[in-house]
Scaffold this active site. Structure first.
Site, PDB file in Angstrom:
ATOM      1  N   ASP A   1      -6.971   9.964  -4.147  1.00 16.49           N
ATOM      2  CA  ASP A   1      -6.046   9.273  -3.512  1.00 16.49           C
ATOM      3  C   ASP A   1      -4.972   8.801  -4.109  1.00 16.49           C
ATOM      4  OD1 ASP A   1      -5.476   7.380  -1.323  1.00 16.49           O
ATOM      5  OD2 ASP A   1      -7.335   6.049  -1.621  1.00 16.49           O
ATOM      6  N   ASN A   2      -3.868   8.192  -3.184  1.00 16.20           N
ATOM      7  CA  ASN A   2      -2.792   7.740  -3.845  1.00 16.20           C
ATOM      8  C   ASN A   2      -1.911   9.000  -4.857  1.00 16.20           C
ATOM      9  OD1 ASN A   2      -2.885   4.942  -3.215  1.00 16.20           O
ATOM     10  ND2 ASN A   2      -4.630   4.752  -4.238  1.00 16.20           N
TER      11      ASN A   2
ATOM     12  N   CYS B   1       0.718  -1.135   0.021  1.00 15.25           N
ATOM     13  CA  CYS B   1      -0.078   0.007   0.219  1.00 15.25           C
ATOM     14  C   CYS B   1       0.964   1.237   0.137  1.00 15.25           C
ATOM     15  CB  CYS B   1      -0.681  -0.118   1.162  1.00 15.25           C
ATOM     16  SG  CYS B   1      -1.933   1.424   1.239  1.00 15.25           S
TER      17      CYS B   1
HETATM   18  N1  LIG Z   1     -12.239  -2.368  -5.550  1.00 10.54           N
HETATM   19  C1  LIG Z   1     -11.311  -1.910  -4.945  1.00 10.54           C
HETATM   20  N2  LIG Z   1      -9.936  -1.982  -5.105  1.00 10.54           N
HETATM   21  C2  LIG Z   1      -8.949  -1.909  -4.316  1.00 10.54           C
HETATM   22  C3  LIG Z   1      -9.153  -1.130  -3.358  1.00 10.54           C
HETATM   23  C4  LIG Z   1     -10.519  -0.825  -2.861  1.00 10.54           C
HETATM   24  O1  LIG Z   1     -10.838  -0.145  -1.941  1.00 10.54           O
HETATM   25  N3  LIG Z   1     -11.636  -1.344  -3.615  1.00 10.54           N
HETATM   26  N4  LIG Z   1      -8.002  -0.821  -2.497  1.00 10.54           N
HETATM   27  C5  LIG Z   1      -6.706  -0.596  -3.146  1.00 10.54           C
HETATM   28  C6  LIG Z   1      -5.656  -0.359  -2.369  1.00 10.54           C
HETATM   29  S1  LIG Z   1      -5.390   1.197  -1.899  1.00 10.54           S
HETATM   30  C7  LIG Z   1      -4.700  -1.262  -1.873  1.00 10.54           C
HETATM   31  S2  LIG Z   1      -3.328  -0.994  -1.283  1.00 10.54           S
HETATM   32  C8  LIG Z   1      -4.832  -2.759  -2.413  1.00 10.54           C
HETATM   33  C9  LIG Z   1      -4.995  -3.610  -1.284  1.00 10.54           C
HETATM   34  O2  LIG Z   1      -5.147  -5.078  -1.738  1.00 10.54           O
HETATM   35  P1  LIG Z   1      -5.455  -5.860  -0.756  1.00 10.54           P
HETATM   36  O3  LIG Z   1      -6.554  -5.677   0.187  1.00 10.54           O
HETATM   37  O4  LIG Z   1      -5.663  -7.147  -1.130  1.00 10.54           O
HETATM   38  O5  LIG Z   1      -4.225  -6.017   0.250  1.00 10.54           O
HETATM   39  O6  LIG Z   1      -6.170  -2.882  -3.252  1.00 10.54           O
HETATM   40  C10 LIG Z   1      -6.595  -1.819  -3.921  1.00 10.54           C
HETATM   41  N5  LIG Z   1      -7.735  -2.131  -4.884  1.00 10.54           N
HETATM   42 MO   LIG Z   2      -3.333   1.242  -0.835  1.00 11.99          MO
END
Ligand SMILES: Nc1nc2c(c(=O)[nH]1)N[C@H]1C(S)=C(S)[C@@H](COP(=O)(O)O)O[C@H]1N2
Ligand SMILES: [Mo]
Length: 881
Positions: free
Chosen positions: A293-294, A161
């Site tokens: 975000d990000n 993350c």
């Molecule tokens: N649909 C969806 N995909 C997502 C997210 C989410 O909240 N919704 N979070 C993202 C983020 S910020 C991260 S760091 C990763 C985390 O994956 P994990 O929960 O399988 O570790 O999924 C990403 N993909």
């Molecule tokens: Mo993330």
């Protein structure tokens, strides 16, 4: 022949016989699986790291039962970083490291922006996603087809993350993000299809540049989505995948079951879970979560500046894709102790490192003298072991022999002399990748606190015969770590010396920001208060409450408090920092030193933080929904558009027989969180549904849209954006006025009998007035007289007009409703202009048994207050909501 490891949907549920001692026995043969006689080639003798033993949680934890994730079993070891829900967790760093190269799905970190979509076992195989946008051949592909018509591959990949290690940034200065420790990363063998194969089939047009992705999780600002460049997707060295298995088993719900994107070498945020759409475009995604975000905004952009100026967010140069080099120390652990007496001569320090974009970590360096000198650590690249083999693994081809990119973390270690450790004050680690990108000495602070990667420092304290090690922080709100210790001692963590005061250096001067903040403590008061003392004061008799670790005695201002005594009693014995800071003005804050009686001791702070839950967890749901001590979740059930800017939201309570539990005349607090930062927005509202209604409640809300230049109403905009099925939190009741009936009122707990109400309101200020008015009318024996003065701008702005007219019919002898408009249409025959004291006087003869209820915009309340006092009314005849 059927593969014995395959369930009825063709997806191996889990490789149950998975036994890490004998890897070759359980491996399914290469596709198509035709032969039980697994070929025993040289390749398969190569030992590759296999998943650690896994124990899939089967039970839903009590804490999750009342959340929208009540269908997701989870491992209780995971540390929750954002309260109970949504689920954002990391494993304890040592547990993560001890699992080795691959992480078990139950300890794999989770980052969920909202609720986990529920997909039943039977529906998995028919899960569909589309490929659309700038393509010649749009596609809709089911998981069944994905698994049978494309090449299947398996590959180890580390996801990280972008917030990994953010707690360190939050210690320096609070960012708009929650506190990850150093375990916001995990590694698994992912099985799926090469994303390029799918995109190629759809034939992108000449203008195509980006791939936008969307998940099925519906969030307050739309579905989760983001984008990457089309070029990257098509590059075999980058290894973009659409994955449906993790360590050989169907993806677990938290990780995107049944299908997700996996993008190696980039931040986890790009790897969209619960994939529903791939949209080929000529521009980056305009999804809210892609924009807000990000990102790493420039360091001088403050949270306020970023909120005021959207341009910072839409500049694609600040979006994060590739990870940067990073590393952490796992041994020594946080709070590990090393007894010098009888210790062995050496200590092996160990930890992890990774970089981005497939770049290999080429050196890891350790310093025991604050970076004056460095020594090289040994690096173990477990990922390389997979390059020596080619085989079928979990139904996918594992072939990494041709690929030089590094998609996984590596482990470093270095033997240190115990003597040297005993003389050192700290251990630092830093990593460099093949492009000679190296971790910086100093932190690059930014608004979202992302990509934090300065040298990782563990301090060494000498305590008698022992060395005690401290990591920089502990995740979430957990106390501990040298950063907290240094900060408390007055250290400036940004001084280039990890906040430690250099010899001869003056003590730190508080920053301008700190200096400007209004002091809410009594000067010089030093009184440590324990948790037991605090808990003794959790009732109306001498209520104490906590704001930012300081304890206040609310007894003296219970009567005058505008929110009513109840709101203080509700906070008694609890930490009410969030609500207090969200709803009080600077003037109110400035009054606080007077009531300050001491500070919580450390144990009390920990106890309060640990006990902090967002929902009431008491077993059976109660008869009344509202609880004055706990935030309760109601689900948005329906939304009726009353006018261009007015909505009636219907919320579903916990069970069909439940009443809201709000006395007439009182309000409730509503809390919504910013989906990215989880910052709370809190406002009070009065519902318009009957207090006798069961199972549901209705709230009339005027949406304050952003007008040119302005920002609009934070809460009303967020409520309007909330998807049906999403929850909203409520707490209450609050308010110092209550109408009992037949002229009997309670004002700050004191009974008072009145004969007439004068009700003055504007805009959505009608809602509390309407509650009281309705109560009067509904009771045929209530002889109280009412007159409502309702001021608005346009005719369309009048709220609840029909409802008021219905109530009024047949009651004209004792009740009257006067609408006045400042911008009434030409054919408007009613009153014009604002409500004034004169207007009240002209229409109503005052008695000693009159109570005036006033509710409207602040400016209107202020003007009316003054005008009525000038006109001879007294404050105890006026009641402001
Ligand atoms: N649909 C969806 N995909 C997502 C997210 C989410 O909240 N919704 N979070 C993202 C983020 S910020 C991260 S760091 C990763 C985390 O994956 P994990 O929960 O399988 O570790 O999924 C990403 N993909
Ligand atoms: Mo993330």
């Amino acid at each position: 022949m059927e593969d014995p490891n395959t369930d009825s949907h063709g997806i191996p549920e889990k490789i149950e016989e998975l036994d890490s001692q004998q890897p070759k026995d359980f491996l399914p043969p290469s596709p198509p699986p035709t032969d039980e006689n697994t070929s025993d080639t040289d390749d398969e003798k190569v030992e590759i790291p296999l998943p650690p033993p896994t124990h899939a949680p089967t039970e839903v934890l009590g804490i999750d039962l009342k959340t929208p994730d009540s269908h997701v079993p989870r491992d209780p070891r995971l540390i929750r970083l954002t309260g109970v829900h949504p689920f954002n967790v990391e494993a304890p760093l040592t547990d993560l490291f001890n699992e080795g190269f691959l992480t078990s799905p139950e300890l794999f970190y989770v980052r969920n922006h909202g609720a986990v979509p529920q997909v039943s076992d039977d529906d998995i195989i028919d899960w569909k996603f589309t490929v659309e946008g700038l393509v010649e051949k749009p596609l809709t592909i089911s998981l069944r087809r994905l698994m049978s018509e494309y090449e299947q591959v398996t590959c180890p990949i580390t996801l990280v993350c972008a917030g990994n290690r953010r707690k360190e940034q939050n210690m320096v200065r609070k960012s708009k993000g929650f506190s990850w420790g150093a375990a916001g990363l995990s590694t698994a063998l992912f099985t799926g299809v090469i994303m390029a194969d799918v995109i190629r089939e759809a034939r992108p047009t000449r203008k195509a540049r980006y791939i936008c992705m969307e998940g099925a999780d519906k969030l307050p600002n739309g579905f989760y989505g983001t984008s990457v460049k089309l070029n990257w997707v098509m590059d075999p060295n980058r290894g973009f995948m659409l994955a449906y298995k993790m360590n050989g088993e169907t993806l677990r719900p938290d990780h995107g079951r049944p299908l997700r994107v996996v993008i190696p070498g980039q931040i986890g945020g790009r790897s969209v879970k619960w994939l529903t759409k791939l949209i080929v475009t000529d521009k980056p995604s305009d999804n809210w979560y892609h924009i807000y975000d990000n990102r790493v905004l420039p360091t001088m952009v403050s949270p306020e500046e970023s909120a005021n100026n959207p341009k910072w967010w839409t500049d694609d140069r600040y979006a994060i894709y590739d990870l940067s080099p990073n590393s952490a120390i796992c041994y020594p652990e946080h709070e590990e102790q090393l007894c010098l007496a009888g210790a062995s001569n050496t200590y092996r320090a160990r930890g992890y490192a990774y970089s981005g974009g497939g770049r290999r970590i080429t050196r890891v360096e350790i310093s025991l003298d604050k970076g004056k000198s460095w020594r090289l650590a040994d690096i173990e690249y477990a990922e390389d072991r997979y390059r020596e083999t080619e085989r079928n693994l979990f139904g996918g081809r594992l072939d990494m022999s041709w690929r030089e990119s590094c998609f996984c973390w590596c482990f470093w270690s270095l033997e240190l002399l115990t003597n040297e450790l005993a003389e050192a004050k700290d251990i630092f680690v830093r990593a460099m990748d093949e492009s000679m990108n190296i971790q910086p000495r100093d932190m690059y602070w930014s608004v979202l606190g992302m990509m934090n990667n300065p040298w990782f420092r563990v301090t060494i304290a000498h305590e008698g015969d022992y060395l005690r090690f401290e990591h920089p922080t502990q995740p979430a709100l957990m106390p501990g770590g040298w950063m907290e210790r240094v900060k408390k001692a007055g250290g400036n963590l940004a001084n280039g010396f990890w906040g430690e005061r250099l010899e001869g250096e003056d003590p730190v001067v508080p920053s301008e920001e700190q200096a400007k903040a209004i002091s809410m403590v009594k000067d010089g008061l030093q009184n440590a208060i324990s948790i037991d003392e605090l808990r003794k004061h959790d009732k109306e008799d001498q209520p104490w409450f906590v704001v930012s670790g300081e304890v206040y005695n609310g007894t003296a201002f219970m009567k005058e408090h505008p929110g009513g005594a109840q709101s203080i009693i509700s906070a008694a014995g609890l930490d009410s920092s969030e609500e207090f800071l969200a709803i009080h003005s600077e003037t109110a804050k400035a009054m606080m030193p007077e009531y300050h009686i001491g500070s919580l001791d450390e144990a009390a702070k920990t106890a309060l933080a640990e006990g902090e839950t967002e929902i009431d967890q008491s077993g059976t749901p109660s008869e009344k929904f509202l609880n004055s001590k706990a935030w309760k979740k109601a689900i948005l059930h329906g939304k009726r558009i009353v006018s261009w800017d007015t909505r009636i939201f219907t919320y579903k309570l916990e069970h069909p027989d439940q009443r809201l539990g709000l006395p007439v005349g009182q309000h409730l607090m509503v809390r919504l969180r910013d989906p990215a930062t989880r910052e709370a927005v809190i406002r009070s509202y009065t519902p318009i549904s009957e207090i006798t209604e069961r199972g549901f409640m209705d709230m009339l809300v005027k949406v304050y849209f952003a007008e040119s230049g302005g920002k609009g109403g934070k809460m009303s905009l967020a409520m309007d954006a909330l998807p049906i099925g999403h929850f909203i939190e409520m707490k209450g009741p609050i308010g110092k006025f209550e109408y009992i009936g037949k002229g009997k009122c309670l004002i700050s707990g004191t009974e008072r009998f009145i004969k007439n109400f004068v009700m003055i309101c504007g805009g959505s200020g009608i809602t509390p007035i309407y509650q009281v008015f309705r109560a009067v009318i509904r009771d045929a024996e209530d002889k109280t007289e009412c007159i409502i003065f309702d001021g608005n701008r346009l005719f369309e702005d009048i709220l609840c007009k029909e409802e008021l007219d219905v109530l009024l019919a047949g009651n004209e002898h004792r009740c009257k409703v006067l609408h006045t408009l400042t911008k009434g249409p030409e054919d408007w025959t009613g009153l014009r202009g604002r409500i004034t004291a004169k207007l009240v006087q002209e229409n109503y003869t005052r008695t000693d048994e009159t109570l005036v209820l006033i509710c409207g915009p602040e400016a209107m309340e202020k003007t009316m207050h003054k005008a009525l006092l000038d006109d001879g009314w007294s404050d105890d005849q006026l009641m402001f909501f």
